[in-house]
Design an enzyme around this catalytic site. Structure first.
Site, PDB file in Angstrom:
ATOM      1  N   GLU A 164       2.185  24.517  -2.632  1.00 15.17           N
ATOM      2  CA  GLU A 164       2.475  23.416  -3.538  1.00 15.17           C
ATOM      3  C   GLU A 164       3.870  22.834  -3.227  1.00 15.17           C
ATOM      4  OE1 GLU A 164       0.021  22.326  -5.081  1.00 15.17           O
ATOM      5  OE2 GLU A 164      -0.752  23.613  -6.671  1.00 15.17           O
ATOM      6  N   ASN A 195      -1.035  16.024  -4.142  1.00 12.73           N
ATOM      7  CA  ASN A 195       0.423  16.210  -4.199  1.00 12.73           C
ATOM      8  C   ASN A 195       1.001  16.637  -2.857  1.00 12.73           C
ATOM      9  OD1 ASN A 195      -0.387  18.846  -3.948  1.00 12.73           O
ATOM     10  ND2 ASN A 195       0.359  19.549  -5.931  1.00 12.73           N
ATOM     11  N   HIS A 223      -0.113  19.136  -0.932  1.00 13.38           N
ATOM     12  CA  HIS A 223      -0.198  20.550  -0.547  1.00 13.38           C
ATOM     13  C   HIS A 223      -1.156  20.752   0.622  1.00 13.38           C
ATOM     14  CE1 HIS A 223      -3.564  21.418  -3.765  1.00 13.38           C
ATOM     15  NE2 HIS A 223      -4.121  21.273  -2.595  1.00 13.38           N
ATOM     16  N   ASP A 259      -6.904  30.481   1.902  1.00 16.81           N
ATOM     17  CA  ASP A 259      -6.472  30.901   0.571  1.00 16.81           C
ATOM     18  C   ASP A 259      -7.600  31.473  -0.272  1.00 16.81           C
ATOM     19  OD1 ASP A 259      -7.707  28.411   0.423  1.00 16.81           O
ATOM     20  OD2 ASP A 259      -5.895  27.340  -0.132  1.00 16.81           O
TER      21      ASP A 259
HETATM   22  C1  F6R Z   1      -8.331  24.892   0.052  1.00 15.81           C
HETATM   23  C2  F6R Z   1      -7.181  24.154   0.547  1.00 15.81           C
HETATM   24  C3  F6R Z   1      -6.645  22.989  -0.195  1.00 15.81           C
HETATM   25  C4  F6R Z   1      -7.576  21.794  -0.134  1.00 15.81           C
HETATM   26  C5  F6R Z   1      -6.986  20.612  -0.902  1.00 15.81           C
HETATM   27  C6  F6R Z   1      -7.926  19.424  -0.923  1.00 15.81           C
HETATM   28  O1  F6R Z   1      -8.659  25.937   0.941  1.00 15.81           O
HETATM   29  O2  F6R Z   1      -6.688  24.505   1.552  1.00 15.81           O
HETATM   30  O3  F6R Z   1      -5.399  22.642   0.353  1.00 15.81           O
HETATM   31  O4  F6R Z   1      -7.788  21.429   1.202  1.00 15.81           O
HETATM   32  O5  F6R Z   1      -6.725  20.995  -2.219  1.00 15.81           O
HETATM   33  O6  F6R Z   1      -9.048  19.738  -1.668  1.00 15.81           O
HETATM   34  P1  F6R Z   1     -10.271  18.732  -1.750  1.00 15.81           P
HETATM   35  O7  F6R Z   1     -10.854  18.673  -0.396  1.00 15.81           O
HETATM   36  O8  F6R Z   1     -11.211  19.372  -2.732  1.00 15.81           O
HETATM   37  O9  F6R Z   1      -9.720  17.429  -2.199  1.00 15.81           O
END
Ligand code: F6R
Length: 257
Positions: free
Chosen positions: A142, A135, A137, A66
């Site tokens: 989301e 959440n 994702h 992303d």
């Molecule tokens: C970012 C992504 C997100 C993160 C998720 C956890 O490329 O794919 O799904 O893996 O938001 O983020 P952290 O590791 O910062 O808790």
């Protein structure tokens, strides 16, 4: 789904780096799907260390999950910058082999379609690394994301924006992101999801043991034939069957049987 539970976050992170390293050394031309976020930092640090011990990424191709809409690849908080800082600049991967969605594309919809095509043109993703949001994702899919979605623009939830806010000191955290879809992720031949800390325990329990539901996008991985979920003890705390996972893979060991 393999659920590997390690005593510490360090052991879980190390194990994920080893999975990636073993993929890269056995198949130098592998196509990696990469994630950003805090969870991945120690994994990338370990891969950088393995590079200095001789592991080569020269033939690897990568696709990130992303990127924020509106941020150029040079923006300090873009995922392009993150990847250069924590991985790409420290290993021998070729810049032209590193792909992320262009957040500042003039036509973001066309960019999403082109990104999906580019993944297909490279033969698909061999190993997809994933973190998980509180959440549930994965990527920026989301809750309520279609389980059949491909790369597209998603509106970020307030909780995701708040989680990202500390990184944006002189502007608001972006509202939109381009993300691989859930179908895109499920198309990867192998998925490895890493979650560490108690903050992720509920999302992990819903993803692994909850119903398959768009309300927890990571639960879609239950449909994937080759997914490994790597956890530390805190992230595993709310799994009802954690004793069973521990029996199958004692201390995270994969070849227990
Ligand atoms: C970012 C992504 C997100 C993160 C998720 C956890 O490329 O794919 O799904 O893996 O938001 O983020 P952290 O590791 O910062 O808790």
């Amino acid at each position: 789904m393999k659920v590997l539970i390690f005593e510490t976050a360090e052991a879980a992170e190390y194990a994920v780096a080893e999975i990636v390293a073993s993929e890269v050394s056995t198949r130098p031309e592998t196509v990696l799907g990469l994630a950003t976020g805090g969870t991945m930092l120690p994994v990338y640090a370990r891969l950088c260390a393995l590079r200095s011990e001789g592991l080569s990424f020269a033939k690897v191709t990568s696709f990130n999950l992303d990127e924020y809409v509106g941020l150029s690849s040079q923006h300090p908080e873009s995922y392009h910058s993150y990847m250069r800082e924590v991985l790409f600049d420290h290993i021998d991967i070729l810049p032209e082999n590193c792909h992320l969605p262009k957040g500042d594309a003039a036509d973001v919809r066309a960019e999403c379609l082109a990104y999906e095509d580019k993944i297909l043109a490279h033969g698909g993703i061999d190993l997809q690394l994933l973190g998980i949001g509180r959440n549930g994702h994965i990527g920026f899919n989301e809750p309520s994301s279609s389980l059949g979605s491909l790369t597209r623009v998603k509106t970020l939830t307030e909780s995701t924006r708040q989680a990202n806010a500390p990184y944006f000191t002189d502007q608001e955290a972006p509202k939109y992101a381009i993300t691989m879809g859930i179908r895109t992720i499920l198309n990867a031949r192998t998925c490895v999801l890493l979650a560490t800390s108690a903050a992720k325990a509920q999302a992990v329990a819903q993803a692994v043991e909850g119903p398959l539901s768009a309300i927890c996008p990571a639960s879609a991985l239950q449909m994937h034939a080759k997914t490994t979920v790597v956890l530390d003890r805190s992230a595993a705390a709310e799994l009802r069957h954690r004793d069973y996972y521990g029996q199958v893979h004692p201390h995270g060991a994969v070849h227990a049987l």
